[in-house]
Design a protein around this motif. Structure first.
Motif, short mmCIF file in Angstrom:
data_model
loop_
_atom_site.label_atom_id
_atom_site.label_comp_id
_atom_site.label_asym_id
_atom_site.label_seq_id
_atom_site.Cartn_x
_atom_site.Cartn_y
_atom_site.Cartn_z
N GLU A 72 1.46 -1.83 -0.01
CA GLU A 72 -0.35 -0.18 0.09
C GLU A 72 1.25 1.42 0.08
N GLN A 73 2.10 1.30 0.89
CA GLN A 73 3.19 2.31 0.87
C GLN A 73 4.16 3.20 -0.23
N GLU A 74 4.02 2.23 -0.73
CA GLU A 74 5.40 0.74 -1.42
C GLU A 74 4.89 1.87 -3.38
N HIS A 75 6.41 2.94 -3.82
CA HIS A 75 5.88 3.60 -4.80
C HIS A 75 6.72 2.56 -5.85
N VAL A 76 5.75 2.76 -6.69
CA VAL A 76 6.73 1.48 -7.46
C VAL A 76 6.79 2.47 -9.11
N GLU A 77 7.91 2.29 -9.43
CA GLU A 77 8.51 3.54 -10.51
C GLU A 77 8.26 2.72 -12.25
N GLY A 78 7.51 3.67 -12.74
CA GLY A 78 6.53 2.96 -14.22
C GLY A 78 7.63 2.11 -14.91
N HIS A 79 9.20 2.32 -15.25
CA HIS A 79 9.41 1.01 -15.77
C HIS A 79 9.50 -0.50 -14.56
N GLN A 80 8.99 -0.08 -13.83
CA GLN A 80 8.84 -1.93 -12.65
C GLN A 80 7.58 -2.03 -13.17
N VAL A 81 6.50 -1.61 -13.47
CA VAL A 81 5.12 -1.20 -13.63
C VAL A 81 5.15 -2.47 -14.36
N ALA A 82 5.80 -1.75 -16.06
CA ALA A 82 5.77 -2.55 -17.06
C ALA A 82 6.44 -4.05 -16.86
N LYS A 83 7.54 -3.84 -16.25
CA LYS A 83 8.30 -5.37 -16.45
C LYS A 83 7.31 -6.47 -15.32
N ASN A 84 6.56 -5.72 -14.46
CA ASN A 84 6.13 -6.57 -13.71
C ASN A 84 4.24 -6.87 -14.39
N ILE A 85 4.24 -6.16 -15.27
CA ILE A 85 2.89 -7.06 -16.21
C ILE A 85 3.66 -7.40 -17.32
#
Length: 161
Positions: free
Chosen positions: A28-41
């Motif tokens: 809930e508190q973690e900020h996820v950088e955009g490039h990491q979102v792309a990698k995660n999905i």
């Protein structure tokens, strides 16, 4: 990850718009950088867009949807909505104004429709991913469907490299 239907998903389904949901675990508190979102999905970085909510001095709101690796050009953004100056909306107002939280703000299904601008980079992808309305949920849909559902105008609003 079990996800409940968000307002964004309900709006797409009501309009019979096909979308693909991809999820990842996020604190809930973690900020996820955009490039990491792309990698995660498992998406290309140029397919994933972020939603920014800005306001003018009268606290009127405007939504900008831009590639995750891009930076909003504040002058271009203001000009695209016929304003002299815009600033980011205070983070603590986000849920009250949009119905969404930071990291889960979708351009589809906000509590109120605000003028929406999607960066012209959207025309360079076959599928665009935006927040599905909660943290860790991304929706992939056709760019034209996103433009239609968010009643958006397309413009160049990012900083040129």
């Amino acid at each position: 990850m079990k996800t409940k239907k968000t307002n964004a998903m309900r709006k797409l389904e009501q309009s019979k718009i096909d979308y693909e949901m991809r999820t990842f675990n996020v604190d809930e508190q973690e900020h996820v950088e955009g490039h990491q979102v792309a990698k995660n999905i498992n998406a290309e970085v140029n397919q994933v867009f972020k939603t920014l909510v800005l306001e003018n001095d009268k606290h009127e709101h405007f939504v900008f949807v831009i590639p995750i690796m891009a930076h909003l050009d504040m002058k271009k953004a203001a000009a695209s909505v016929d304003e002299k100056k815009l600033q980011l909306m205070p983070m603590q107002d986000l849920k009250k104004v949009t119905g969404y939280i930071r990291g889960g703000c979708s351009p589809v299904g906000m509590k109120t429709h605000f003028p929406t601008i999607i960066d012209e980079a959207v025309h360079h992808v076959d599928q665009v991913f935006v927040s599905g309305g909660q943290r860790g949920v991304q929706m992939g849909l056709r760019p034209d469907d996103l433009i239609q559902m968010s009643k958006a105008k397309v413009a160049n609003v990012t900083v040129s490299e």
